[in-house]
Design a protein around this motif. Structure first.
Motif, PDB file in Angstrom:
ATOM      1  N   ARG A 317       0.814  -1.213   0.000  1.00 24.23           N
ATOM      2  CA  ARG A 317       0.000   0.000   0.000  1.00 24.23           C
ATOM      3  C   ARG A 317       0.851   1.267   0.000  1.00 24.23           C
ATOM      4  N   SER A 318       2.064   1.203   0.519  1.00 30.21           N
ATOM      5  CA  SER A 318       2.940   2.376   0.553  1.00 30.21           C
ATOM      6  C   SER A 318       4.316   1.972   0.054  1.00 30.21           C
ATOM      7  N   LEU A 319       4.827   2.712  -0.925  1.00 30.41           N
ATOM      8  CA  LEU A 319       6.151   2.449  -1.483  1.00 30.41           C
ATOM      9  C   LEU A 319       6.905   3.764  -1.581  1.00 30.41           C
ATOM     10  N   GLY A 320       8.094   3.801  -0.994  1.00 28.58           N
ATOM     11  CA  GLY A 320       8.913   5.001  -1.064  1.00 28.58           C
ATOM     12  C   GLY A 320      10.282   4.693  -1.629  1.00 28.58           C
ATOM     13  N   VAL A 321      10.624   5.355  -2.726  1.00 29.25           N
ATOM     14  CA  VAL A 321      11.967   5.288  -3.308  1.00 29.25           C
ATOM     15  C   VAL A 321      12.429   6.732  -3.399  1.00 29.25           C
ATOM     16  N   THR A 322      13.034   7.251  -2.336  1.00 26.88           N
ATOM     17  CA  THR A 322      13.258   8.683  -2.206  1.00 26.88           C
ATOM     18  C   THR A 322      14.681   8.991  -1.772  1.00 26.88           C
ATOM     19  N   LEU A 323      15.029  10.286  -1.898  1.00 26.87           N
ATOM     20  CA  LEU A 323      16.294  10.797  -1.382  1.00 26.87           C
ATOM     21  C   LEU A 323      17.489  10.018  -1.925  1.00 26.87           C
ATOM     22  N   SER A 324      17.393   9.633  -3.195  1.00 23.96           N
ATOM     23  CA  SER A 324      18.460   8.901  -3.886  1.00 23.96           C
ATOM     24  C   SER A 324      18.858   9.703  -5.118  1.00 23.96           C
ATOM     25  N   PRO A 325      19.817  10.618  -4.984  1.00 26.75           N
ATOM     26  CA  PRO A 325      20.104  11.558  -6.070  1.00 26.75           C
ATOM     27  C   PRO A 325      20.591  10.905  -7.350  1.00 26.75           C
ATOM     28  N   ARG A 326      21.089   9.667  -7.287  1.00 24.47           N
ATOM     29  CA  ARG A 326      21.548   8.988  -8.511  1.00 24.47           C
ATOM     30  C   ARG A 326      20.421   8.308  -9.278  1.00 24.47           C
ATOM     31  N   LEU A 327      19.253   8.230  -8.694  1.00 23.66           N
ATOM     32  CA  LEU A 327      18.116   7.609  -9.369  1.00 23.66           C
ATOM     33  C   LEU A 327      17.601   8.562 -10.446  1.00 23.66           C
ATOM     34  N   SER A 328      17.949   8.266 -11.697  1.00 21.72           N
ATOM     35  CA  SER A 328      17.666   9.195 -12.797  1.00 21.72           C
ATOM     36  C   SER A 328      16.605   8.684 -13.761  1.00 21.72           C
ATOM     37  N   ALA A 329      16.246   7.411 -13.688  1.00 19.99           N
ATOM     38  CA  ALA A 329      15.280   6.874 -14.634  1.00 19.99           C
ATOM     39  C   ALA A 329      14.507   5.736 -13.994  1.00 19.99           C
ATOM     40  N   LEU A 330      13.256   5.595 -14.450  1.00 19.14           N
ATOM     41  CA  LEU A 330      12.412   4.479 -14.031  1.00 19.14           C
ATOM     42  C   LEU A 330      11.970   3.726 -15.272  1.00 19.14           C
ATOM     43  N   PRO A 331      12.047   2.411 -15.281  1.00 17.31           N
ATOM     44  CA  PRO A 331      11.624   1.657 -16.461  1.00 17.31           C
ATOM     45  C   PRO A 331      10.110   1.613 -16.559  1.00 17.31           C
ATOM     46  N   GLN A 332       9.613   1.362 -17.753  1.00 11.53           N
ATOM     47  CA  GLN A 332       8.181   1.149 -17.911  1.00 11.53           C
ATOM     48  C   GLN A 332       7.783  -0.088 -17.126  1.00 11.53           C
TER      49      GLN A 332
END
Length: 526
Positions: A317-332
């Protein structure tokens, strides 16, 4: 009925009889005494009756607990000697306490305990030695405590444990070793704890989780490993923990995770991985976890996510992927299979674009309203980077485009759990396509602190009740026709919200007159 009446009468007579309670103590019940102050070495001088079953001593002065302190107290069951300045305990201090079930020596100054100290207390079920200054434990310390169920050794200075220390503790259900200086756990240390339910190892200096260490813990439900220095975990480390429901691995030094690490952890309801230097996630990491409802991957070194990485977390119900400055792309399809997701936090990353179908879930998961109450949180409200249901936002990224299919009308047309719907505030959005704002009943549309906001993209904003959806924005210099058309489409709604409170909101709202490019002062955007 008569038997009950007689019993009550007998108990009343017993309570009415005089009880020789020592002057420095309180005796609320006939068999219990509570004493404070005084000298640890002179406990025998208090004159405590030998038929007591409960004794609470606290606030004692510094000293050594003597052999004769509890002489003759053969019926004592609970002894609490906490929050004092006990520096040592004589070897025979508890020899007469043959019926003792609970012993608490918490919050003292004890640095060492004699190996045979507890040999006579074979009925002991609870032993609390936490918050002392123990640097080591004699390997024979617990060998007679076959009935022990709870053992607390947390908040000491232990840096080593003998491999045979817990060999005879087959009935142990709780073991707390947190807050020590342990760097590793010897093989076989936990081999006899088949009934152990809670193992607390957090806040140590453990560097690895070795193979076979946990294999004998079939009843374990809670394992706390956060705030260590763990750099590696052996593949399959959790495979033989079928009842594990809570696992904390946050705030370690994990740069990678073995493939299929949680494949057999079907009963997990709590899993924390945040604040690890994770560079990537394996393609297969999670098994079917019908009970897992929250997952937080804050403050990592992730550059992207595997496609459908969370597909087995169907009840999340809750998903957090945050405060990660190298995360530049998300796949489809990054969030494919999350049909019950309600909160998605992606703030403070390095995202430059959001893929088509980001919030399009599998049709097999149910009707469209299955995801209708999703709160997409791509901005940050204050400093709430900690773990918890209040985790919000995606501020501080550089997203410049949100595709039209990111949030179809059926996916964001109702209030989220907090009545909030946020679309890339705090980034560098340059366009929001038509259709992305077809939202009917939200309370908070966050579009603030972006560089450009094309008003021509608004088609219907009829029921929003919050007034700050444009705060901090920089309006696009649009053509006069489209600009006037946009003004007309929202003028009635704006006037219904702010009325004539020009002075009140002059600093909160960018000007909607002139060239359409008025800027809010820098201190308002901060």
């Amino acid at each position: 009925m008569l038997r009950r009446t007689l019993l009550c009468a007998v108990l009343g007579l017993l309570r009415a009889q005089p009880f020789p309670c020592p002057p420095a103590c309180k005796c609320v019940f006939r068999d219990a005494a509570q004493c404070s102050g005084g000298d640890v070495a002179r406990i025998a001088a208090l004159g405590l009756p030998t038929n007591l079953t409960h004794i609470l001593l606290f606030g004692m002065g510094r000293g050594v607990l003597q052999n004769h302190s509890f002489s003759g107290m053969t019926v004592l069951q609970r002894l609490m000697l906490s929050d004092s300045h006990i520096s040592a305990v004589a070897p025979g201090a508890f020899n007469d306490l043959v019926k003792l079930k609970t012993l608490r020596l918490s919050r003292n100054k004890i640095t060492h305990l004699p190996g045979a100290l507890l040999d006579k207390t074979v009925l002991l079920e609870q032993l609390f030695l936490d918050h002392n200054a123990l640097r080591g434990i004699d390997q024979s310390m617990f060998q007679k405590l076959v009935n022990l169920q709870e053992l607390a050794l947390n908040q000491n200075q232990l840096d080593f444990l003998p491999a045979s220390l817990f060999t005879n503790l087959g009935n142990l259900k709780l073991l707390d070793l947190s807050g020590n200086n342990l760097t590793h756990l010897p093989g076989g240390l936990l081999g006899a704890q088949a009934k152990l339910e809670r193992l607390l190892l957090h806040s140590n200096r453990l560097v690895s989780l070795d193979s076979g260490l946990l294999n004998g813990l079939g009843a374990l439900t809670e394992l706390q490993l956060h705030r260590n220095h763990i750099r590696s975990i052996t593949p399959g480390a959790f495979d033989r923990l079928p009842n594990l429901s809570s696992l904390t691995l946050s705030r370690n030094h994990l740069a990678f995770l073995p493939s299929a690490l949680f494949l057999h952890a079907h009963n997990l309801t709590l899993l924390t991985l945040f604040e690890n230097p994770l560079a990537e996630l394996p393609g297969v990491l999670f098994g079917e976890m019908g009970g897992l409802q929250e997952l937080w991957l804050n403050r990592t070194q992730l550059r992207t996510l595997p496609a459908a990485a969370f597909r087995n977390l169907s009840r999340l119900r809750s998903l957090g992927v945050t405060l990660s400055p190298r995360l530049s792309a998300l796949p489809q399809g990054a969030f494919q299979g999350l049909g019950e997701l309600r909160v998605l936090s992606l703030h403070s990353n390095g995202l430059t674009a959001l893929p088509d179908g980001l919030l399009t879930f599998s049709a097999s998961l149910g009707p469209p309203d299955h995801s209708a109450r999703l709160a997409l949180r791509l901005w940050q409200q204050g400093d709430q980077s900690h773990l918890g249901s209040s985790e919000t936002g995606c501020e501080g990224q550089e997203a410049t485009d949100a595709p039209a299919s990111i949030a179809p009308q059926t996916s964001l047309n109702e209030e989220g759990p907090a009545g909030e719907v946020g679309l890339i505030p705090g980034n560098q959005a340059t366009q929001l396509p038509a259709g992305v704002l077809l939202i009917n009943t939200g309370q908070h549309l966050g579009l603030s602190i972006n560089q450009v906001f094309p008003l021509s993209g608004i088609e219907r904003l009829s029921l929003f009740r919050r007034r700050d959806f444009l705060r901090g924005g920089q309006l696009q210099c649009a053509s006069l026709g489209s600009f006037l058309l946009a003004i007309a489409s929202v003028a009635f709604w704006i006037s219904s919200l702010i009325g004539c409170e020009e002075q009140t909101h002059r600093r909160r709202w960018p000007s909607l007159v002139g060239d359409g490019c008025a800027r809010v002062p820098a201190h308002e955007r901060a």
